[in-house]
Design a protein around this motif. Structure first.
Motif, mmCIF file in Angstrom:
data_model
loop_
_atom_site.group_PDB
_atom_site.id
_atom_site.type_symbol
_atom_site.label_atom_id
_atom_site.label_comp_id
_atom_site.label_asym_id
_atom_site.label_seq_id
_atom_site.Cartn_x
_atom_site.Cartn_y
_atom_site.Cartn_z
ATOM 1 N N ILE A 266 43.025 36.613 27.431
ATOM 2 C CA ILE A 266 42.304 35.340 27.555
ATOM 3 C C ILE A 266 42.457 34.769 28.957
ATOM 4 N N ASN A 267 43.669 34.781 29.467
ATOM 5 C CA ASN A 267 43.910 34.257 30.820
ATOM 6 C C ASN A 267 43.127 35.041 31.862
ATOM 7 N N SER A 268 43.040 36.358 31.667
ATOM 8 C CA SER A 268 42.303 37.198 32.600
ATOM 9 C C SER A 268 40.803 36.880 32.577
ATOM 10 N N ILE A 269 40.279 36.662 31.386
ATOM 11 C CA ILE A 269 38.850 36.361 31.237
ATOM 12 C C ILE A 269 38.508 34.999 31.840
ATOM 13 N N LEU A 270 39.412 34.028 31.629
ATOM 14 C CA LEU A 270 39.098 32.646 32.006
ATOM 15 C C LEU A 270 39.638 32.228 33.378
ATOM 16 N N LYS A 271 40.315 33.134 34.077
ATOM 17 C CA LYS A 271 40.996 32.712 35.314
ATOM 18 C C LYS A 271 40.029 32.209 36.382
ATOM 19 N N ASN A 272 38.806 32.707 36.369
ATOM 20 C CA ASN A 272 37.825 32.277 37.374
ATOM 21 C C ASN A 272 36.842 31.246 36.837
ATOM 22 N N THR A 273 37.158 30.725 35.640
ATOM 23 C CA THR A 273 36.277 29.733 35.025
ATOM 24 C C THR A 273 36.975 28.388 35.088
ATOM 25 N N SER A 274 36.578 27.564 36.033
ATOM 26 C CA SER A 274 37.290 26.303 36.260
ATOM 27 C C SER A 274 37.075 25.321 35.121
ATOM 28 N N GLY A 275 38.156 24.615 34.753
ATOM 29 C CA GLY A 275 38.076 23.518 33.797
ATOM 30 C C GLY A 275 37.821 23.911 32.369
#
Length: 408
Positions: A266-275
């Motif tokens: 999850i962290n890998s998927i969302l790391k470039n998705t701010s906020g």
């Protein structure tokens, strides 16, 4: 002379201790190795403590079984542990049977030995193949046995142990018709820990959302996979996390063994998705080390909709809190009992069912958005859940345990 007196004094203390052990009421719990067996046992132990609060001596509680992952929870509830080897009945060809057949006979010897030294007043069995040796040993020693069946389809274990039980309790009405027990039977529902009926009742859902770190005006969906987690539910959340978080806030119980890997994904998927990361929170098992269910019940109260497997324990906890639910029955469950549980549960209008083959992003989003846009439907589901709940199940079973323990 002094040594003789000291020896006599020591022997006297041993005799007194033995007399205490003989006359103190002793209750043995047994069951399989999942939260679906362990948590109802804890619920019954809580009810027994309340009923015996005025006694000069509390009864002793013991658990005889495997379930080593839950030993800390049981110990924190004041329940002693007697380990018995775990074996499993498989009604299909599997190499595991070669190992488990001799383990079963070892577990019978262990159960006879440990019950001989405990010699309880009664045994309460929550089912699961691990309970069979304990029930057989109890019958041999003429100890009364109460058997509880969780599911709408009686398990093989219940079919075996109910023959020897003094009492049989059921969670679903259908199982009372399918299993013709010789003993006196009762429809009690599945025991649920008292916190699901008492804790946080003064707090609003908005307050609980805020405590959990979520926005109060956005829908919060809780994904539950049972105490061990559910692979298909976990995969669905991971594969569709960005799409889900565009519309909802997500709480996700992954199961303890899956938590670390899923957190990393999850962290890998969302790391470039701010906020957006703050809208997701994952947990291994929402029960802490106490086993009282306080954290799980708090999280469930904060959710708008619960997505869950349809094991009996989950259904009765959801019902206790009066929460709308979407059920994803486990297709590989023995005798397809989760599917039968789910269809029994929705008769009150408390939930929707999405079969695992249809558990796609399109179907799921359509159903959730339709529910969230219909307040009257959500209220109807809450009412249906409350109608299904059996808030006195643990107490009814505890009263029968004490009644039979005194008679014995």
């Amino acid at each position: 002379m002094g040594d003789d007196i000291e020896l006599l004094y020591s022997k006297f203390h041993i005799l007194v201790y033995c007399l205490i052990l003989i006359y103190m009421m002793r209750i043995v719990f047994t069951g399989g190795g999942t939260g679906g067996h362990i948590f109802p046992l804890i619920a019954v132990s809580q009810a027994l403590r309340k009923l015996t609060a005025h006694y000069d001596e509390f009864p002793e509680f013991w658990y005889c079984g495997s379930s080593s992952e839950y030993w800390t929870l049981l110990a924190n509830q004041g329940i002693g542990i007697k380990n018995i080897a775990s074996s499993k009945f498989r009604r299909y060809l599997d190499m595991g049977n070669i190992i488990d057949i001799p383990k079963f006979f070892i577990s019978i010897v262990q159960a006879f030995w440990k019950l001989f030294w405990l010699m309880p007043d009664i045994v309460f069995s929550k089912g699961g193949s691990g309970s069979i040796p304990v029930v057989l040993a109890a019958v041999f020693y003429r100890i009364p046995v109460i058997v509880h069946e969780s599911d709408s389809i009686p398990s093989l274990t219940t079919k075996i142990t109910a023959r020897y039980a003094s009492r049989v309790a059921f969670s679903f009405e259908t199982s009372t018709r399918l299993l013709h027990a010789k003993a006196r039977a009762a429809l009690t529902g599945n025991p649920v820990r008292e916190v699901f009926f008492t804790r946080n009742t003064a707090k609003s859902q908005e307050d609980l959302k805020r405590e959990l770190g979520f926005e109060i005006d956005k829908p919060l969906i809780l994904f539950l996979g049972g105490s061990q987690g559910a692979s298909s539910i976990n995969d669905f959340v991971v594969d569709n996390i960005e799409l889900l978080l565009k519309k909802f806030q997500i709480l996700h119980q992954t199961g303890p063994l899956h938590y670390k890997n899923i957190e990393e994904e999850i962290n890998s998927i969302l790391k470039n998705t701010s906020g957006i990361l703050y809208k997701y929170k994952g947990f291994g098992l929402l029960d802490g080390v106490s086993g009282d269910g306080a954290e799980l019940s708090r999280v469930m109260r904060g959710a708008d909709i619960i997505v869950s497997r349809s094991g009996s324990g989950a259904l009765f906890e959801i019902a206790a809190l009066g929460k709308p639910a979407i059920l994803i029955p486990l297709p590989s469950a023995a005798a397809d009992h989760q599917r039968h549980n789910a269809y029994e549960y929705i008769k009150t209008g408390a939930a929707l069912i999405i079969e695992e083959d249809n558990f796609s992003p399109h179907v799921f989003l359509h159903e959730v958005e339709k529910l969230l846009g219909d307040d009257s439907k959500l209220e109807s589901m809450r009412e249906g859940a409350r109608m299904f709940a059996r808030p006195h199940a643990a107490r009814v079973i505890a009263e029968e345990i004490l009644k039979l323990a005194y008679v014995s």
